[in-house]
Write a protein that holds these residues in place. Structure first.
Motif, PDB file in Angstrom:
ATOM      1  N   PRO A 251      39.318 123.185  78.869  1.00  0.00           N
ATOM      2  CA  PRO A 251      37.929 123.163  79.327  1.00  0.00           C
ATOM      3  C   PRO A 251      36.954 123.568  78.216  1.00  0.00           C
ATOM      4  N   THR A 252      35.820 122.895  78.180  1.00  0.00           N
ATOM      5  CA  THR A 252      34.770 123.216  77.222  1.00  0.00           C
ATOM      6  C   THR A 252      33.407 123.022  77.874  1.00  0.00           C
ATOM      7  N   ALA A 253      32.382 123.349  77.144  1.00  0.00           N
ATOM      8  CA  ALA A 253      30.994 123.233  77.609  1.00  0.00           C
ATOM      9  C   ALA A 253      30.828 123.997  78.928  1.00  0.00           C
TER      10      ALA A 253
ATOM     11  N   SER B 282      32.324 123.774  81.614  1.00  0.00           N
ATOM     12  CA  SER B 282      33.586 123.997  82.319  1.00  0.00           C
ATOM     13  C   SER B 282      34.397 125.149  81.748  1.00  0.00           C
ATOM     14  N   ALA B 283      34.042 125.627  80.563  1.00  0.00           N
ATOM     15  CA  ALA B 283      34.775 126.704  79.901  1.00  0.00           C
ATOM     16  C   ALA B 283      34.523 128.033  80.613  1.00  0.00           C
ATOM     17  N   PRO B 284      35.439 128.971  80.484  1.00  0.00           N
ATOM     18  CA  PRO B 284      35.275 130.271  81.147  1.00  0.00           C
ATOM     19  C   PRO B 284      33.955 130.976  80.849  1.00  0.00           C
ATOM     20  N   VAL B 285      33.408 130.803  79.655  1.00  0.00           N
ATOM     21  CA  VAL B 285      32.169 131.481  79.288  1.00  0.00           C
ATOM     22  C   VAL B 285      30.967 130.990  80.108  1.00  0.00           C
ATOM     23  N   LEU B 286      31.059 129.784  80.688  1.00  0.00           N
ATOM     24  CA  LEU B 286      29.924 129.218  81.425  1.00  0.00           C
ATOM     25  C   LEU B 286      30.233 128.784  82.848  1.00  0.00           C
TER      26      LEU B 286
ATOM     27  N   VAL C  51      36.431 118.482  78.977  1.00  0.00           N
ATOM     28  CA  VAL C  51      37.619 119.031  78.336  1.00  0.00           C
ATOM     29  C   VAL C  51      37.801 118.424  76.945  1.00  0.00           C
ATOM     30  N   TRP C  52      38.488 119.200  76.083  1.00  0.00           N
ATOM     31  CA  TRP C  52      39.001 118.656  74.830  1.00  0.00           C
ATOM     32  C   TRP C  52      40.372 118.109  75.168  1.00  0.00           C
ATOM     33  N   ALA C  53      40.596 116.833  74.994  1.00  0.00           N
ATOM     34  CA  ALA C  53      41.849 116.184  75.376  1.00  0.00           C
ATOM     35  C   ALA C  53      43.045 116.807  74.666  1.00  0.00           C
TER      36      ALA C  53
ATOM     37  N   LEU D 287      32.031 130.517  71.652  1.00  0.00           N
ATOM     38  CA  LEU D 287      30.936 129.995  70.823  1.00  0.00           C
ATOM     39  C   LEU D 287      30.977 128.475  70.739  1.00  0.00           C
ATOM     40  N   LEU D 288      32.152 127.904  70.568  1.00  0.00           N
ATOM     41  CA  LEU D 288      32.252 126.447  70.470  1.00  0.00           C
ATOM     42  C   LEU D 288      32.031 125.772  71.822  1.00  0.00           C
ATOM     43  N   SER D 289      32.420 126.416  72.905  1.00  0.00           N
ATOM     44  CA  SER D 289      32.146 125.872  74.241  1.00  0.00           C
ATOM     45  C   SER D 289      30.647 125.874  74.517  1.00  0.00           C
TER      46      SER D 289
END
Length: 166
Positions: free
Chosen positions: A85-87, A89-93, A104-106, A137-139
């Motif tokens: 998960p990213t953006a 969807s990532a835990p930070v957000l 997601v990053w595949a 940070l990257l998410s």
């Protein structure tokens, strides 16, 4: 600027006040040493790191991330896959924002099903497995690349970057 320049600057921030060498960044990010050196030089020319290439100018980096990133390194959502998960969807957000289709990053650990987006650099998912702050940070950066979120997202990103030195 190249996408890996942002990844390297965020890694330096994620290392907090620890001392580091180019070889440390190269190892942790799975990027060649020469690529790290060239990246730091580009970031110095862009005014995002000091002349000694030791200190990231956080305010300037945030300004670039907030106002330019989505134009320079836009997101092109792909197909439905399993990934990290990213953006939003990532835990930070994911508690701050609700999305219908997770991003997601595949590949990687294939944790969640979602819409594939390319990370800023191909080694990002691997680097984030070993560095929770870099992952955050990257998410957050991916969320800026996607757009939306407004002032709330900018505040979360700024706080995350500035909290690394407290």
């Amino acid at each position: 600027m190249r996408p890996q320049d942002i990844v390297i600057l965020l890694k330096i921030i994620a290392m907090r006040e620890r001392s580091w060498y180019n070889k440390d960044l190269a190892r942790d990010l799975n990027i060649s040493g020469s690529e790290v050196s060239e990246s730091l030089h580009r970031s110095m020319i862009a005014g995002l790191i000091n002349k000694k290439k030791e200190q990231v100018f956080k305010k300037d980096l945030i300004d670039f991330l907030v106002h330019g990133l989505k134009y320079v390194f836009p997101v092109r959502p792909g197909r439905l896959v399993r990934g990290m998960p990213t953006a939003y969807s990532a835990p930070v957000l994911n508690k701050e924002f609700v999305v219908d289709d997770p991003y997601v990053w595949a590949g990687g650990d294939k944790i969640q099903k979602g819409v594939a987006i390319n990370p800023l650099y191909s080694t990002v998912p691997m680097a984030c497995k070993n560095d929770a702050l870099l992952y955050d940070l990257l998410s957050l950066t991916d969320a800026l690349r996607i757009g939306g979120g407004g002032e709330q997202l900018i505040k979360i990103l700024s706080n995350k970057i500035y909290d690394t030195i407290d």
